[in-house]
Design a protein around this motif. Structure first.
Motif, PDB file in Angstrom:
ATOM      1  N   GLY A  69      -1.400  -0.107  -0.991  1.00  0.00           N
ATOM      2  CA  GLY A  69      -1.528   0.293  -2.393  1.00  0.00           C
ATOM      3  C   GLY A  69      -1.233   1.764  -2.600  1.00  0.00           C
ATOM      4  N   TRP A 164      -2.781   2.707  -8.482  1.00  0.00           N
ATOM      5  CA  TRP A 164      -2.076   1.589  -7.851  1.00  0.00           C
ATOM      6  C   TRP A 164      -2.871   1.012  -6.687  1.00  0.00           C
ATOM      7  CZ3 TRP A 164       1.572  -0.621 -10.469  1.00  0.00           C
ATOM      8  CH2 TRP A 164       2.291   0.126 -11.406  1.00  0.00           C
ATOM      9  N   ILE A 168      -3.941  -3.015  -6.175  1.00  0.00           N
ATOM     10  CA  ILE A 168      -3.420  -3.779  -5.039  1.00  0.00           C
ATOM     11  C   ILE A 168      -4.538  -4.176  -4.081  1.00  0.00           C
ATOM     12  CG2 ILE A 168      -1.898  -3.629  -3.019  1.00  0.00           C
ATOM     13  CD1 ILE A 168       0.022  -2.037  -4.909  1.00  0.00           C
TER      14      ILE A 168
END
Length: 191
Positions: A69, A164, A168
């Motif tokens: 991620g 992010w 993820i």
């Protein structure tokens, strides 16, 4: 820097890099040490809480799910590793471990109280804890949007890694980690 290295220089002239690049290269080894210290502290907390070295090592292993991620966040935003990026990875580790503990702790509890097998307990835990994990991950992601949108060279890397990374890792927490937990812990009751 690659272009500068290709330029032929007259004899007696050299190029030295300074500014942000120099300070980043000075601080990165220290941040690496801080990252390792964070991992050790997380392990000790897990060991103290669970009093089970096998489960603590498993939970520590889940920290590797931070890196896809974080890497995706850096790639999609087109930024390189920096000091604040490393701070973002440390924060992401904390977020990941907290969410994994939410799920694993409940699975451990219902194995004892309801007499469920490891497989049944982790599946039930993943279903029941999906909402709190989603909410905590979403809150962490949304909280750093101003950092990402601000495009600050100082804070954007940290915001991108956390934004992010939490999205993820949430996927990994709810899909891959339950399966890994079941496979590594199934010897407890052979289910």
């Amino acid at each position: 820097m690659k272009e500068v290295d290709k330029v032929p220089l007259p004899e007696g002239v050299s190029v030295n890099y300074g500014g942000e690049w120099e300070s980043t290269m000075t601080v990165i080894p220290q941040m690496g040490g801080a990252l390792m210290m964070a991992v050790v502290i997380i392990f000790l907390i897990l060991l103290f809480h669970y009093k089970n070295i096998r489960l603590s090592i498993f939970l520590l292993f889940t920290l590797v799910f931070c890196f896809p991620g974080a890497g995706f966040g850096l790639w999609i935003e087109g930024i390189s590793i920096s000091v604040t990026c490393t701070l973002g990875i440390i924060s992401l580790m904390g977020i990941l471990v907290r969410n994994v503990i939410i799920m694993i702790d409940y699975a451990e509890e219902i194995q004892v109280t309801d007499g469920l097998s490891v497989k049944e307990a982790i599946l039930d835990s993943a279903k029941r804890r999906m909402r709190p994990i989603f909410l905590t991950s979403s809150a962490a992601s949304m909280g750093v949007i101003p950092m990402v949108l601000g495009k600050s060279p100082l804070w954007m890397p940290m915001g991108s890694v956390i934004f992010w990374g939490t999205i993820i890792t949430m996927f990994f927490i709810l899909t891959i980690i339950p399966v890994l937990y079941w496979k590594t812990q199934k010897s407890k009751n052979q289910q």
